[in-house]
Design an enzyme around this catalytic site. Structure first.
Site, PDB file in Angstrom:
ATOM      1  N   ASN A   1     -24.915 -86.000  61.928  1.00  0.00           N
ATOM      2  CA  ASN A   1     -24.021 -86.829  62.725  1.00  0.00           C
ATOM      3  C   ASN A   1     -24.241 -86.585  64.215  1.00  0.00           C
ATOM      4  O   ASN A   1     -25.322 -86.798  64.733  1.00  0.00           O
ATOM      5  CB  ASN A   1     -22.574 -86.569  62.293  1.00  0.00           C
ATOM      6  CG  ASN A   1     -21.610 -87.608  62.789  1.00  0.00           C
ATOM      7  OD1 ASN A   1     -22.001 -88.701  63.157  1.00  0.00           O
ATOM      8  ND2 ASN A   1     -20.340 -87.285  62.807  1.00  0.00           N
TER       9      ASN A   1
ATOM     10  N   ASP B   1     -19.456 -86.980  50.974  1.00  0.00           N
ATOM     11  CA  ASP B   1     -19.719 -88.420  51.022  1.00  0.00           C
ATOM     12  C   ASP B   1     -18.438 -89.143  51.415  1.00  0.00           C
ATOM     13  O   ASP B   1     -17.695 -89.644  50.563  1.00  0.00           O
ATOM     14  CB  ASP B   1     -20.226 -88.894  49.657  1.00  0.00           C
ATOM     15  CG  ASP B   1     -20.613 -90.370  49.657  1.00  0.00           C
ATOM     16  OD1 ASP B   1     -20.537 -91.008  50.730  1.00  0.00           O
ATOM     17  OD2 ASP B   1     -20.975 -90.886  48.581  1.00  0.00           O
TER      18      ASP B   1
ATOM     19  N   ASP C   1     -12.698 -87.137  67.109  1.00  0.00           N
ATOM     20  CA  ASP C   1     -14.031 -87.643  66.794  1.00  0.00           C
ATOM     21  C   ASP C   1     -14.978 -87.294  67.943  1.00  0.00           C
ATOM     22  O   ASP C   1     -15.478 -86.188  68.032  1.00  0.00           O
ATOM     23  CB  ASP C   1     -13.935 -89.143  66.530  1.00  0.00           C
ATOM     24  CG  ASP C   1     -15.142 -89.712  65.806  1.00  0.00           C
ATOM     25  OD1 ASP C   1     -16.247 -89.172  65.971  1.00  0.00           O
ATOM     26  OD2 ASP C   1     -14.991 -90.719  65.091  1.00  0.00           O
TER      27      ASP C   1
END
Length: 299
Positions: free
Chosen positions: A100, A118, A212
């Site tokens: 990521n 996942d 995030d």
């Protein structure tokens, strides 16, 4: 808190991530068009690279070559001077899910997070790793037990790595050793340990923040993309929230400070992070607003 006016920098994309201000331009990845792009001073957009297995984190080696996380095959790619992409590191055996976000230090060492499970397939939450990719492409695990390590920054003196834990309700810090390895996890911001709870929805309901993307400013505060709460917030160590930028009704999933004076806050927004919806539509946008304290550190 300050009233902010948002303006649109780019739109018509799927789901933007990895915003970076570099060499006078704004760079970003778009997940589902598989592209890395840069915004020129006149507002035109250059297609920099196409990454078939989905691009995410971006960074640069000391010689100027671009590094790109290739998510689904869990690799870090390197763009050579002629524009070709080559494999810089294969980290698939060190990740628990898609590779990521990434931050690259002054020596060219890359710290890469991963999903750990996942997410899009509805699997239960699992803790996972941060991987160090050295300048020669060798890779090793330097931190473990993190809840979806996402946005990362390195302080200006190169001594500390800050890591957003998306489903962990916290931001963690690590001392960076001279060889690039990390010390023990330090809780930089924490709003309550969510433990081993496997259900992502339950973790989200219990969380105060869902951090995030991440960017650092010159006063040592961070702006985070609070992904589930439709806002970017400015936080200091310990957890006090100093300021907030609402992106409602859209969610915000990544942020960066840049512009010529470092005081432009860029925000990657979309209606949600649902892979099926974002692949099928082009509602991803880059917004911007001006803030008082400029950028610091890396990226």
């Amino acid at each position: 808190m300050t009233e902010y006016t948002l303006r649109t920098i780019v739109d018509g994309y799927s789901y933007l991530e990895g915003p970076r201000w570099h060499d006078g331009r704004l760079w970003f990845a778009d997940f589902y068009t598989h592209t890395v792009n840069a915004v020129n001073a006149d507002g035109s957009i250059e297609l920099v690279a196409t990454v078939p297995h989905q691009p995410s984190g971006l960074g640069w080696l000391p010689d100027g070559r671009l590094l790109i996380v290739s998510m689904k095959d869990r690799k870090v790619l390197r763009q050579e001077s002629d524009g070709t992409l080559v494999e810089h590191a294969d980290i698939r055996d060190l990740c628990g899910g898609h590779a990521n976000d990434m931050v690259v230090d002054a020596q060219g060492r890359a710290y890469v997070g991963n999903f750990g499970f996942d997410l899009m397939g509805g699997a239960p939450h699992e803790h996972t790793t941060v991987v160090l990719v050295d300048t020669d492409g060798s890779a090793s695990i330097v931190a473990d037990g993190l809840s979806f390590p996402n946005g990362m920054v390195i302080t200006p003196d190169g001594s500390t790595l800050l890591v957003n834990e998306l489903f962990g309700n916290r931001i963690s810090a690590f001392d960076i050793h001279p060889d690039g390895t990390l010390g023990e996890r330090i809780e930089w911001v924490g709003y309550g340990d969510l433990g081993a709870e496997p259900d992502v929805g339950t973790r989200l309901e219990a969380a105060t923040i869902v951090p995030d993307g991440l960017t650092l400013d010159a006063e040592g505060a961070v702006w985070i993309a609070d992904a589930a709460n439709n806002r970017a917030v400015r936080i200091v160590k310990g957890g006090e929230i100093l300021d907030e930028v609402s992106t409602a009704p859209d969610g915000v999933f990544a942020v960066a400070l840049g512009g010529d004076d470092g005081r432009t806050l860029f925000l990657c927004v979309a209606p949600n992070f649902d892979e099926t919806e974002r692949t099928a539509t082009r509602l991803g946008r880059m917004l911007a607003t001006e803030v008082d304290v400029p950028h610091a550190g890396r990226p």
